[in-house]
Design an enzyme around this catalytic site. Structure first.
Site, PDB file in Angstrom:
ATOM      1  N   LYS A 161       0.841  -1.188   0.000  1.00  0.00           N
ATOM      2  CA  LYS A 161       0.000   0.000   0.000  1.00  0.00           C
ATOM      3  C   LYS A 161       0.878   1.240   0.000  1.00  0.00           C
ATOM      4  CE  LYS A 161      -1.919   2.544   3.123  1.00  0.00           C
ATOM      5  NZ  LYS A 161      -1.761   3.858   2.436  1.00  0.00           N
ATOM      6  N   GLY A 173       7.104   4.599   8.249  1.00  0.00           N
ATOM      7  CA  GLY A 173       6.238   5.747   8.472  1.00  0.00           C
ATOM      8  C   GLY A 173       6.434   6.289   9.868  1.00  0.00           C
ATOM      9  N   GLU A 188       4.183   6.761  15.661  1.00  0.00           N
ATOM     10  CA  GLU A 188       2.849   6.566  16.222  1.00  0.00           C
ATOM     11  C   GLU A 188       2.118   5.403  15.531  1.00  0.00           C
ATOM     12  OE1 GLU A 188       0.610  10.071  15.543  1.00  0.00           O
ATOM     13  OE2 GLU A 188      -1.220   9.238  16.425  1.00  0.00           O
ATOM     14  N   GLU A 213      10.239   0.688  10.231  1.00  0.00           N
ATOM     15  CA  GLU A 213      11.215   1.733   9.930  1.00  0.00           C
ATOM     16  C   GLU A 213      10.528   3.053  10.252  1.00  0.00           C
ATOM     17  OE1 GLU A 213      14.629   1.494   9.451  1.00  0.00           O
ATOM     18  OE2 GLU A 213      14.146   0.143   7.806  1.00  0.00           O
ATOM     19  N   CYS A 251      13.521  10.425   7.027  1.00  0.00           N
ATOM     20  CA  CYS A 251      13.520   9.920   8.403  1.00  0.00           C
ATOM     21  C   CYS A 251      14.911  10.003   9.019  1.00  0.00           C
ATOM     22  CB  CYS A 251      12.984   8.499   8.447  1.00  0.00           C
ATOM     23  SG  CYS A 251      13.686   7.454   7.185  1.00  0.00           S
ATOM     24  N   GLU A 268      10.430  15.138  15.730  1.00  0.00           N
ATOM     25  CA  GLU A 268      10.738  15.110  14.308  1.00  0.00           C
ATOM     26  C   GLU A 268       9.879  16.161  13.598  1.00  0.00           C
ATOM     27  OE1 GLU A 268       9.565  11.499  12.261  1.00  0.00           O
ATOM     28  OE2 GLU A 268      11.455  11.516  11.154  1.00  0.00           O
TER      29      GLU A 268
HETATM   30  P1  NAD Z   1       1.924   7.747   8.636  1.00  0.00           P
HETATM   31  O1  NAD Z   1       2.666   6.834   9.534  1.00  0.00           O
HETATM   32  O2  NAD Z   1       0.620   8.274   9.077  1.00  0.00           O
HETATM   33  O3  NAD Z   1       1.706   7.051   7.220  1.00  0.00           O
HETATM   34  C1  NAD Z   1       2.626   6.132   6.633  1.00  0.00           C
HETATM   35  C2  NAD Z   1       1.837   5.051   5.913  1.00  0.00           C
HETATM   36  O4  NAD Z   1       1.038   4.300   6.852  1.00  0.00           O
HETATM   37  C3  NAD Z   1       0.845   5.578   4.884  1.00  0.00           C
HETATM   38  O5  NAD Z   1       0.807   4.697   3.786  1.00  0.00           O
HETATM   39  C4  NAD Z   1      -0.478   5.556   5.642  1.00  0.00           C
HETATM   40  O6  NAD Z   1      -1.603   5.476   4.803  1.00  0.00           O
HETATM   41  C5  NAD Z   1      -0.333   4.291   6.456  1.00  0.00           C
HETATM   42  N1  NAD Z   1      -1.135   4.223   7.666  1.00  0.00           N
HETATM   43  C6  NAD Z   1      -1.670   5.252   8.389  1.00  0.00           C
HETATM   44  N2  NAD Z   1      -2.331   4.771   9.448  1.00  0.00           N
HETATM   45  C7  NAD Z   1      -2.221   3.421   9.421  1.00  0.00           C
HETATM   46  C8  NAD Z   1      -2.684   2.361  10.264  1.00  0.00           C
HETATM   47  N3  NAD Z   1      -3.369   2.608  11.367  1.00  0.00           N
HETATM   48  N4  NAD Z   1      -2.376   1.091   9.932  1.00  0.00           N
HETATM   49  C9  NAD Z   1      -1.646   0.824   8.843  1.00  0.00           C
HETATM   50  N5  NAD Z   1      -1.197   1.774   7.998  1.00  0.00           N
HETATM   51  C10 NAD Z   1      -1.465   3.067   8.284  1.00  0.00           C
HETATM   52  O7  NAD Z   1       2.877   8.930   8.306  1.00  0.00           O
HETATM   53  P2  NAD Z   1       2.453  10.299   7.583  1.00  0.00           P
HETATM   54  O8  NAD Z   1       1.132  10.809   7.969  1.00  0.00           O
HETATM   55  O9  NAD Z   1       2.717  10.080   6.157  1.00  0.00           O
HETATM   56  O10 NAD Z   1       3.535  11.249   8.252  1.00  0.00           O
HETATM   57  C11 NAD Z   1       3.428  11.627   9.612  1.00  0.00           C
HETATM   58  C12 NAD Z   1       4.782  11.635  10.260  1.00  0.00           C
HETATM   59  O11 NAD Z   1       5.431  10.367  10.094  1.00  0.00           O
HETATM   60  C13 NAD Z   1       5.752  12.615   9.647  1.00  0.00           C
HETATM   61  O12 NAD Z   1       5.605  13.902  10.132  1.00  0.00           O
HETATM   62  C14 NAD Z   1       7.066  11.998  10.069  1.00  0.00           C
HETATM   63  O13 NAD Z   1       7.353  12.353  11.375  1.00  0.00           O
HETATM   64  C15 NAD Z   1       6.808  10.521  10.005  1.00  0.00           C
HETATM   65  N6  NAD Z   1       7.272   9.879   8.775  1.00  0.00           N
HETATM   66  C16 NAD Z   1       8.384   9.093   8.841  1.00  0.00           C
HETATM   67  C17 NAD Z   1       8.824   8.476   7.688  1.00  0.00           C
HETATM   68  C18 NAD Z   1      10.017   7.614   7.672  1.00  0.00           C
HETATM   69  O14 NAD Z   1      10.534   7.348   6.597  1.00  0.00           O
HETATM   70  N7  NAD Z   1      10.489   7.126   8.783  1.00  0.00           N
HETATM   71  C19 NAD Z   1       8.149   8.651   6.496  1.00  0.00           C
HETATM   72  C20 NAD Z   1       6.989   9.444   6.460  1.00  0.00           C
HETATM   73  C21 NAD Z   1       6.567  10.027   7.627  1.00  0.00           C
END
Ligand code: NAD
Ligand code: MG
Length: 477
Positions: A181, A233, A236, A255, A289, A386
């Protein structure tokens, strides 16, 4: 002296064919989704690019069933050498279609074309080439040769194609099938990748792409017939996923976020360090990240270094992501822009001093100027949380021991940078840093042969290199 007018050098977007709407890629074909379709926009203009299907729980079911069937009937029975042929083919098609992929990535994500063209797309191809080479040599990996089954993979929006490659290449090389996804704001290169799978004649069901937001991701990682969960991601959501899969036999790699220290000692070559600091925090608008978001500079050179850094920041060009001269593109979404703004306001309220070069922001789209905070203390939220944007917090230190202590004073531990002329100092400091990757006199270097991953709240498991195979083979974490 001749004064030259600025001459933009925009890459043509005509090379990309964006469809009006996209379905889900399941069992080798595009099918309609049963959820409510959503739109993906170009964050540099707010133009709607396409309508994308939302996968419902029933769609996720169908995709996982397709992956299960392909795993049992085809992919796990195929020899490693045969699987490798498909991976090599995919890698070559990524290269052949690299311009198209780079333009599409920049349009959907907002990142500068020079980055998608020179980093994201070639590195994605490199991961497929690298893991293609492992497919028939798994008995030498040290992790066995038995795949897990079906992998559920959820990725973020900051490196859409590259994160896809990091996830899909090792999974397939080890004999697993996948349901992936992409993030809801950046689904388009994953959907083009689905077309590449068709072009490569990959057997149906080996790769399935389901689009949607958190609910789709939740249904996917919680699916009873999934053997492996791989997530990149926010910390949280990573914690929520860990709770969802607790008590099951699913293997998990996470990650997550980071708050990397970039440490500059007084004997470092300063102009080189300034380039590394700029690359560390302003690459990909700081949506990285492992971004070097906490600059730790030795007190004796702080004034000199900051003067050079401000001068360099004033030359960064912000604007049209498709312009080949652009250094800083658009922030990926309005939500992310709001988060960055809010944390910067908190930084000011807490007493840190905010600076940004004079910089015209385009009127449409989501933009944030390269920003520096000085007078930051370890307790400030901009030093602890972050920001995930083009915002650098500067702290000072006097001794190597103080640098190490401040660098490690974080709940995260993904990466760090050390700048010094002395190899002995670099080795001594690097050994004490609690971070998965430590770069010396460079930053943000990625290579498929090198494992990448975190400590503490940055997650667990490794991606890349031989170690990355462990996540997709039985009996090893
Ligand atoms: P997120 O964790 O909300 O989303 C990442 C992915 O997870 C997306 O594909 C999203 O649709 C999916 N997702 C969301 N809720 C989910 C759930 N309950 N179960 C399974 N999948 C789910 O991150 P975001 O909203 O894109 O970004 C928010 C924060 O995350 C950023 O401000 C940053 O701090 C962090 N981030 C970190 C990385 C990294 O590479 N480590 C990448 C993007 C964002
Ligand atoms: Mg988009």
């Amino acid at each position: 002296m001749t004064v030259f007018e600025y001459a933009p050098a925009p890459e043509s977007r005509a090379i990309v064919d964006i469809r009006a709407s996209y379905g889900l890629f399941v069992d080798g074909a595009f099918v309609e989704g049963r959820g409510t379709a959503f739109k993906t926009v170009n964050p540099a203009t707010e133009e709607v690019l396409a309508e994308v299907a939302e996968a419902s729980d029933a769609d996720v079911n169908t995709a996982v069933a397709a992956a299960r069937k392909a795993y049992e009937k085809v992919w796990s029975r195929m020899s490693g050498a045969e699987r490798a042929k498909y991976l090599y083919r995919i890698a070559r098609i990524i290269q052949e279609r690299s311009r198209e992929l780079a333009v599409l990535e920049s349009i959907d994500n907002g990142k500068p074309i020079k980055e998608s063209r020179d980093v994201d797309v070639p590195t994605a191809a490199a991961y497929f080439f690298y893991y293609a080479g492992w497919a028939d040599k798994l008995e030498h990996s040290g992790y066995g040769t038995t795949p897990l089954g079906v992998a559920a993979q959820v990725i973020p929006w900051n490196f859409p194609l590259l994160m896809l490659a990091w996830k899909i290449a090792p999974a397939l090389a080890c004999g697993n099938t996948v349901v992936l996804k992409p993030a809801e704001t950046t689904p388009l290169t994953a959907l083009l990748f689905a077309e590449i799978c068709q072009q490569a004649d990959l057997p149906p069901g080996v790769v399935n792409i389901v689009t949607g937001a958190g609910a789709t991701g939740h249904a996917l990682v919680g699916h009873a017939s999934v053997d492996k969960v791989a997530f990149t991601g926010s910390t949280e959501v990573g914690k929520a996923i860990a709770r969802t899969v607790a008590g099951t036999t699913k293997k998990v790699t996470l990650e997550l976020g980071g708050k990397a220290a970039n440490i500059v000692f007084d004997d470092a070559p300063l102009d080189q360090a300034v380039e590394g600091i700029v690359n560390g925090i302003f690459f990909n608008q700081g949506h990285v990240c492992c971004a070097g978001s906490r600059l730790l500079v030795q007190e004796s050179i702080a004034d000199d270094l900051l003067a050079r850094l401000k001068r360099r920041m004033s030359t960064l060009r912000l604007g049209d992501p498709l312009d080949k001269n652009t250094d800083i593109g658009a922030i990926n979404s309005r939500e992310q822009l709001e988060r960055i703004r809010a944390l910067c306001d908190i930084g000011e309220a807490e007493g840190a001093e905010r600076w940004a070069p004079a910089c015209d922001l385009p009127s449409a789209g989501f933009w944030f100027p390269p920003t520096l905070f000085t007078g930051v203390t370890q307790a400030h939220r901009i030093a602890r949380e972050e920001v995930f944007g083009p915002v650098l917090s500067v702290l000072t230190f006097r001794t190597p021991a103080e640098a190490v202590e401040k660098a490690n004073n974080t709940p995260y531990g993904l990466s760090a940078g050390v700048w010094s002329d002395k190899g002995s100092l670099i080795l001594k400091v690097a050994a004490q840093l609690r971070a998965g990757v430590v770069w010396a006199n460079t930053f943000n270097k990625f290579d498929p042969t090198s494992p990448f991953g975190g400590y503490q709240e940055s997650g667990y498991g490794r991606e890349g290199g031989r170690h990355g195979l462990a996540a997709y083979l039985k009996g090893h974490q």
